[in-house]
Each structure stands twice: as C-alpha cells, then as structure tokens.
Design an enzyme around this catalytic site. Structure first.
Site, PDB file in Angstrom:
ATOM      1  N   SER A   8      -4.215 -22.193 -84.820  1.00 22.10           N
ATOM      2  CA  SER A   8      -3.925 -21.206 -83.696  1.00 22.10           C
ATOM      3  C   SER A   8      -4.858 -20.335 -83.845  1.00 22.10           C
ATOM      4  CB  SER A   8      -2.333 -20.883 -83.923  1.00 22.10           C
ATOM      5  OG  SER A   8      -2.320 -19.863 -82.846  1.00 22.10           O
ATOM      6  N   HIS A  33      -5.845 -24.788 -81.314  1.00 22.76           N
ATOM      7  CA  HIS A  33      -4.813 -24.407 -80.670  1.00 22.76           C
ATOM      8  C   HIS A  33      -5.000 -22.842 -80.187  1.00 22.76           C
ATOM      9  CE1 HIS A  33      -0.333 -24.617 -79.605  1.00 22.76           C
ATOM     10  NE2 HIS A  33      -0.440 -23.290 -79.894  1.00 22.76           N
ATOM     11  N   ASP A  35      -3.623 -20.113 -77.752  1.00 21.14           N
ATOM     12  CA  ASP A  35      -2.511 -19.539 -77.031  1.00 21.14           C
ATOM     13  C   ASP A  35      -2.576 -18.392 -76.030  1.00 21.14           C
ATOM     14  OD1 ASP A  35      -0.215 -20.642 -78.721  1.00 21.14           O
ATOM     15  OD2 ASP A  35      -1.548 -19.560 -80.360  1.00 21.14           O
ATOM     16  N   MET A  37      -1.116 -15.958 -73.254  1.00 18.15           N
ATOM     17  CA  MET A  37       0.380 -15.303 -73.017  1.00 18.15           C
ATOM     18  C   MET A  37       0.022 -14.059 -71.884  1.00 18.15           C
ATOM     19  SD  MET A  37       1.379 -14.180 -76.902  1.00 18.15           S
ATOM     20  CE  MET A  37       1.125 -15.548 -78.141  1.00 18.15           C
ATOM     21  N   HIS A  66      -1.915 -23.731 -74.969  1.00 14.29           N
ATOM     22  CA  HIS A  66      -0.640 -23.522 -74.944  1.00 14.29           C
ATOM     23  C   HIS A  66      -0.526 -22.461 -74.043  1.00 14.29           C
ATOM     24  CE1 HIS A  66       3.271 -22.167 -77.219  1.00 14.29           C
ATOM     25  NE2 HIS A  66       3.526 -22.680 -76.266  1.00 14.29           N
ATOM     26  N   MET A  68       2.073 -20.057 -72.288  1.00 11.58           N
ATOM     27  CA  MET A  68       3.079 -19.196 -72.369  1.00 11.58           C
ATOM     28  C   MET A  68       3.026 -18.301 -71.143  1.00 11.58           C
ATOM     29  SD  MET A  68       3.303 -18.579 -76.547  1.00 11.58           S
ATOM     30  CE  MET A  68       1.697 -18.982 -76.656  1.00 11.58           C
ATOM     31  N   MET A 137       8.862 -25.562 -80.151  1.00 12.52           N
ATOM     32  CA  MET A 137       8.637 -24.302 -80.857  1.00 12.52           C
ATOM     33  C   MET A 137       9.629 -24.134 -81.994  1.00 12.52           C
ATOM     34  SD  MET A 137       6.140 -22.791 -79.046  1.00 12.52           S
ATOM     35  CE  MET A 137       6.261 -21.416 -80.110  1.00 12.52           C
ATOM     36  N   GLY A 142       5.410 -16.049 -78.381  1.00  6.75           N
ATOM     37  CA  GLY A 142       5.195 -14.711 -78.179  1.00  6.75           C
ATOM     38  C   GLY A 142       4.260 -14.097 -79.332  1.00  6.75           C
ATOM     39  N   PHE A 143       4.460 -14.399 -80.427  1.00  8.79           N
ATOM     40  CA  PHE A 143       3.904 -13.604 -81.577  1.00  8.79           C
ATOM     41  C   PHE A 143       3.784 -14.673 -82.791  1.00  8.79           C
ATOM     42  CE2 PHE A 143       6.521 -10.442 -79.270  1.00  8.79           C
ATOM     43  CZ  PHE A 143       5.806  -9.397 -78.818  1.00  8.79           C
ATOM     44  N   GLY A 144       2.432 -14.393 -83.254  1.00  5.03           N
ATOM     45  CA  GLY A 144       2.105 -15.079 -84.744  1.00  5.03           C
ATOM     46  C   GLY A 144       2.810 -14.345 -85.708  1.00  5.03           C
ATOM     47  N   ASP A 171       5.108 -25.444 -83.707  1.00  5.87           N
ATOM     48  CA  ASP A 171       4.245 -24.271 -83.719  1.00  5.87           C
ATOM     49  C   ASP A 171       5.207 -23.048 -83.955  1.00  5.87           C
ATOM     50  OD1 ASP A 171       2.616 -22.449 -82.734  1.00  5.87           O
ATOM     51  OD2 ASP A 171       2.866 -22.612 -80.701  1.00  5.87           O
ATOM     52  N   GLY A 172       4.823 -22.451 -84.843  1.00  7.90           N
ATOM     53  CA  GLY A 172       5.549 -21.366 -85.546  1.00  7.90           C
ATOM     54  C   GLY A 172       6.066 -21.409 -87.024  1.00  7.90           C
TER      55      GLY A 172
HETATM   56  C1  DX5 Z   1       3.550 -18.033 -81.029  1.00  2.98           C
HETATM   57  C2  DX5 Z   1       2.397 -19.103 -80.802  1.00  2.98           C
HETATM   58  C3  DX5 Z   1       1.807 -19.634 -82.087  1.00  2.98           C
HETATM   59  C4  DX5 Z   1       1.345 -18.897 -82.989  1.00  2.98           C
HETATM   60  C5  DX5 Z   1       1.597 -19.446 -84.251  1.00  2.98           C
HETATM   61  O1  DX5 Z   1       4.116 -17.789 -79.737  1.00  2.98           O
HETATM   62  O2  DX5 Z   1       2.725 -20.149 -79.912  1.00  2.98           O
HETATM   63  O3  DX5 Z   1       0.782 -20.586 -81.671  1.00  2.98           O
HETATM   64  O4  DX5 Z   1      -0.084 -18.435 -83.168  1.00  2.98           O
HETATM   65  O5  DX5 Z   1       1.409 -18.453 -85.392  1.00  2.98           O
HETATM   66  P1  DX5 Z   1       1.959 -18.513 -86.857  1.00  2.98           P
HETATM   67  O6  DX5 Z   1       1.234 -19.922 -87.555  1.00  2.98           O
HETATM   68  O7  DX5 Z   1       1.337 -17.330 -87.417  1.00  2.98           O
HETATM   69  O8  DX5 Z   1       3.619 -18.487 -86.902  1.00  2.98           O
HETATM   70 ZN    ZN Z   2       1.064 -21.563 -79.615  1.00  5.24          ZN
END
Ligand code: DX5
Ligand code: ZN
Length: 215
Positions: A8, A33, A35, A37, A66, A68, A137, A142-144, A171-172
């Site tokens: 990601s 990947h 993301d 948002m 992806h 969102m 998910m 929303g956040f890494g 993912d996540g």
């Molecule tokens: C979160 C994203 C993920 C995110 C995963 O909403 O969809 O793709 O980047 O990050 P990690 O691997 O750090 O949990």
């Molecule tokens: Zn993602």
C-alpha cells in the site's frame, strides 16, 4: 491459490514515489495498492487519479486501486484512464453497486468489492459472478498503521468455503505475523503498508510476507 502481495503506497514516501515503486519491483510485488480517500466516505483525504496516472508511467506492476469514496460510479472512468488494472469499491458506498461493477468491466478493468469490518460478507454474494476479487477489510478504512482485527477471520473462512478459486484480499494491519492468520483463514491477496514501507528493507519484507502467508 496464488499468494499475492500488494504494497500500500499510502505508507510510502510521497516525495519519492518512483524510488518507492522501485522497492516494490525489487521485492517482486504482485500488485501495487493505491488508496483513494475522499474525506467523506472516510475521514481522510489521500491521492486521486492524476497521481496514479503519473505513477503508472514508471511502474509496470498491475495497479490495484482501492476506492474509499462515497460515489465511486462517478469516477470509474478517471481511474481506468489513470491506469487501474483492478478497482475495488465498497458495498457501503452511495453508488448503485451493480451499475458500478458493470461500468468497471465495460471499460476493460477488473472489478472488486470491499467490505468494512462490520459489514456481513453476505453483502457481496449477489455480485460474485462478476467479481475478480473481494476485499475484506481487517481495519476500519481510512488510515494506515492500525491494528489487525482478528474478529474478521470468520468472514474470510465463509467466503473461501463458498468460493474456492476467488481472490480474497485482506487490507489493514498486515505484518509478518498477521499475514499467517489471514492466510490460514483463506485470504490469498495481502495488502501491507506500514509493515513494508516502515521496515529497513521493504523488498525483503515483501518476500517475508509471501513466505509467512503460506504457513
Ligand atoms: C486503510 C487502507 C490501507 C492502509 C493499510 O484504509 O485501505 O490500504 O494503507 O495500511 P497498513 O498496512 O499500515 O495497516
Ligand atoms: Zn487499502
């Protein structure tokens, strides 16, 4: 099932995207990947089609986009034109799901549906014959950098029993340990952001994730 790792880019250094993509190439990543948002579907804003189009020029690994965003239907063309090879969007969005899938496929792209942790996996069942992948998910989108939710594993098991040959993506919170849990549950496509890009050797981490997914 083929094991695929999809780094990601959300966790990468956006000032050095080409270098970050080269690390993915070196690690033999299967997908990239991306993301997207909109600050509405999720409380965060990331990148859009123009950035993806620029990245596409310097990377030949398939792009796994992806979305969102609340209204994916309205933006499908933009992301296909930017170079998406597979587009996932959420069952919880405001667009018509069937129409959005049909639009993605009609533009020559692969379609995937994503579900948040609290959404029953049955939400994707009516569309399975058109989908190339389902994204389950393992954090709230929303956040890494969030913690993996093991409570989601039964949804993956249910889907794997129903669809032995489907690509099931998680993912996540995927790291060298949780990748094994998700793999045992039946996932075969693994997104990882922090675990890869915050490690000392992202290329090596990709191969470790691939190995550990098979245990
Ligand atoms: C979160 C994203 C993920 C995110 C995963 O909403 O969809 O793709 O980047 O990050 P990690 O691997 O750090 O949990
Ligand atoms: Zn993602």
């Amino acid at each position: 099932m083929d094991i695929k790792i999809s780094p990601s880019m959300l966790a990468s250094d956006y000032a050095n995207l080409e270098k970050e993509l080269d690390k993915c190439k070196k690690g033999k990543a299967d997908l990239i990947h991306l993301d997207v948002m909109d600050g509405h579907f999720v409380p965060n804003i990331s990148i859009g089609a123009p950035v993806i189009a620029s990245m596409k020029k310097v990377c030949d690994i398939p792009f796994d986009v992806h979305l969102m965003i609340s209204k994916p239907y309205d933006y499908i063309e933009d992301f296909v034109n930017a170079g998406a090879d597979i587009i996932s969007f959420h069952t919880e969005c405001d667009s018509d799901i069937e129409k959005t899938i049909d639009k993605i496929i009609s533009l020559g792209c692969k379609a995937a549906l994503a579900v948040k942790p609290g959404t029953p996996i049955e939400a994707v069942f009516p569309y399975l014959d058109k989908l190339s992948m389902v994204l389950v998910m393992t954090v709230e989108p929303g956040f890494g950098g969030q913690n993996f939710m093991e409570s989601v594993m039964p949804k993956i098991k249910t889907l794997r029993e129903k669809c032995p040959a489907l690509d099931i993506q998680v993912d996540g919170g995927i790291n060298a340990d949780t990748v094994t849990l998700a793999g045992r549950a039946g996932a075969n496509v693994f997104v990882a952001g922090s675990a890869i890009f915050k490690s000392d050797d992202p290329a090596k981490t990709i191969s470790i994730l691939k190995e550990n997914a098979k245990i």
